[in-house]
Design a protein around this motif. Structure first.
Motif, mmCIF file in Angstrom:
data_model
loop_
_atom_site.group_PDB
_atom_site.id
_atom_site.type_symbol
_atom_site.label_atom_id
_atom_site.label_comp_id
_atom_site.label_asym_id
_atom_site.label_seq_id
_atom_site.Cartn_x
_atom_site.Cartn_y
_atom_site.Cartn_z
ATOM 1 N N GLU A 61 1.481 -0.818 3.331
ATOM 2 C CA GLU A 61 0.076 -1.122 3.093
ATOM 3 C C GLU A 61 -0.289 -0.934 1.621
ATOM 4 N N LEU A 62 0.300 0.056 0.973
ATOM 5 C CA LEU A 62 0.065 0.232 -0.468
ATOM 6 C C LEU A 62 0.586 -0.968 -1.252
ATOM 7 N N ALA A 63 1.749 -1.478 -0.870
ATOM 8 C CA ALA A 63 2.310 -2.651 -1.552
ATOM 9 C C ALA A 63 1.408 -3.869 -1.351
ATOM 10 N N ARG A 64 0.907 -4.076 -0.118
ATOM 11 C CA ARG A 64 0.002 -5.198 0.136
ATOM 12 C C ARG A 64 -1.302 -5.037 -0.640
ATOM 13 N N LEU A 65 -1.762 -3.805 -0.759
ATOM 14 C CA LEU A 65 -2.994 -3.551 -1.505
ATOM 15 C C LEU A 65 -2.812 -3.908 -2.975
ATOM 16 N N GLU A 66 -1.674 -3.552 -3.535
ATOM 17 C CA GLU A 66 -1.397 -3.891 -4.933
ATOM 18 C C GLU A 66 -1.295 -5.410 -5.120
ATOM 19 N N GLU A 67 -0.685 -6.091 -4.156
ATOM 20 C CA GLU A 67 -0.608 -7.552 -4.219
ATOM 21 C C GLU A 67 -2.005 -8.170 -4.197
ATOM 22 N N ARG A 68 -2.889 -7.627 -3.372
ATOM 23 C CA ARG A 68 -4.266 -8.139 -3.309
ATOM 24 C C ARG A 68 -4.988 -7.933 -4.635
ATOM 25 N N LEU A 69 -4.735 -6.798 -5.297
ATOM 26 C CA LEU A 69 -5.353 -6.548 -6.599
ATOM 27 C C LEU A 69 -4.836 -7.548 -7.630
ATOM 28 N N GLU A 70 -3.530 -7.746 -7.649
ATOM 29 C CA GLU A 70 -2.937 -8.672 -8.607
ATOM 30 C C GLU A 70 -3.381 -10.107 -8.363
ATOM 31 N N ALA A 71 -3.640 -10.461 -7.103
ATOM 32 C CA ALA A 71 -4.084 -11.813 -6.765
ATOM 33 C C ALA A 71 -5.580 -12.000 -7.024
ATOM 34 N N GLY A 72 -6.266 -10.922 -7.343
ATOM 35 C CA GLY A 72 -7.694 -11.006 -7.615
ATOM 36 C C GLY A 72 -8.576 -11.003 -6.378
ATOM 37 N N GLU A 73 -8.008 -10.652 -5.236
ATOM 38 C CA GLU A 73 -8.775 -10.620 -3.992
ATOM 39 C C GLU A 73 -9.721 -9.433 -3.935
ATOM 40 N N ILE A 74 -9.352 -8.340 -4.600
ATOM 41 C CA ILE A 74 -10.199 -7.152 -4.649
ATOM 42 C C ILE A 74 -10.313 -6.694 -6.097
ATOM 43 N N ASP A 75 -11.372 -5.946 -6.393
ATOM 44 C CA ASP A 75 -11.530 -5.437 -7.751
ATOM 45 C C ASP A 75 -10.908 -4.040 -7.862
ATOM 46 N N GLU A 76 -10.902 -3.521 -9.085
ATOM 47 C CA GLU A 76 -10.277 -2.230 -9.376
ATOM 48 C C GLU A 76 -10.930 -1.089 -8.590
ATOM 49 N N GLU A 77 -12.244 -1.143 -8.439
ATOM 50 C CA GLU A 77 -12.956 -0.087 -7.721
ATOM 51 C C GLU A 77 -12.558 -0.046 -6.243
ATOM 52 N N GLU A 78 -12.497 -1.216 -5.619
ATOM 53 C CA GLU A 78 -12.081 -1.297 -4.213
ATOM 54 C C GLU A 78 -10.628 -0.869 -4.058
ATOM 55 N N PHE A 79 -9.793 -1.266 -5.007
ATOM 56 C CA PHE A 79 -8.390 -0.863 -4.986
ATOM 57 C C PHE A 79 -8.276 0.654 -5.023
ATOM 58 N N ASP A 80 -8.997 1.292 -5.939
ATOM 59 C CA ASP A 80 -8.942 2.754 -6.066
ATOM 60 C C ASP A 80 -9.394 3.450 -4.785
ATOM 61 N N ARG A 81 -10.459 2.940 -4.178
ATOM 62 C CA ARG A 81 -10.973 3.549 -2.949
ATOM 63 C C ARG A 81 -9.943 3.465 -1.823
ATOM 64 N N GLN A 82 -9.396 2.269 -1.630
ATOM 65 C CA GLN A 82 -8.414 2.087 -0.558
ATOM 66 C C GLN A 82 -7.106 2.817 -0.851
ATOM 67 N N GLU A 83 -6.727 2.853 -2.116
ATOM 68 C CA GLU A 83 -5.510 3.557 -2.484
ATOM 69 C C GLU A 83 -5.641 5.049 -2.189
ATOM 70 N N ASP A 84 -6.791 5.638 -2.482
ATOM 71 C CA ASP A 84 -7.009 7.053 -2.183
ATOM 72 C C ASP A 84 -6.872 7.328 -0.685
ATOM 73 N N GLU A 85 -7.444 6.450 0.136
ATOM 74 C CA GLU A 85 -7.342 6.622 1.585
ATOM 75 C C GLU A 85 -5.880 6.542 2.037
ATOM 76 N N LEU A 86 -5.154 5.571 1.504
ATOM 77 C CA LEU A 86 -3.750 5.414 1.889
ATOM 78 C C LEU A 86 -2.903 6.584 1.409
ATOM 79 N N LEU A 87 -3.175 7.094 0.223
ATOM 80 C CA LEU A 87 -2.416 8.238 -0.278
ATOM 81 C C LEU A 87 -2.703 9.490 0.537
ATOM 82 N N ASP A 88 -3.930 9.638 1.015
ATOM 83 C CA ASP A 88 -4.251 10.760 1.906
ATOM 84 C C ASP A 88 -3.450 10.646 3.202
#
Length: 87
Positions: free
Chosen positions: A42-69
């Protein structure tokens, strides 16, 4: 007393069986939710979505924190049982 209580509680057997099945399904869902391999994917897919421009940096950070927890809990082995130990 054991036989008498079993006979008296026999009408509730489907409820007890259903509760057991629900508990098993819940345990498996938690195991998958906190599985480190699943979280890493899921972290890899999240990074792909950020690189593709589907989500912004703020949304990426929020979701990444949840996944890291979730990953931290999964690696600690604290998910799956009420006493904090993995089965």
């Amino acid at each position: 007393m054991g036989l008498i209580s079993e006979v008296l509680l026999l009408p509730f057997a489907p409820v007890r069986g259903s509760a057991w099945v629900i508990g098993q399904v819940l345990h498996e869902a938690e195991r998958l939710y906190y599985d480190p391999a699943t979280v890493r994917a899921e972290l890899a897919r999240l990074e792909e979505r950020l690189e593709a421009g589907e989500i912004d940096e703020e949304e990426f950070d929020r979701q990444e924190d949840e996944l890291l927890d979730r990953l931290e809990i999964g690696l600690r082995g604290g998910a799956g049982t009420a006493d904090g130990t993995a089965r």
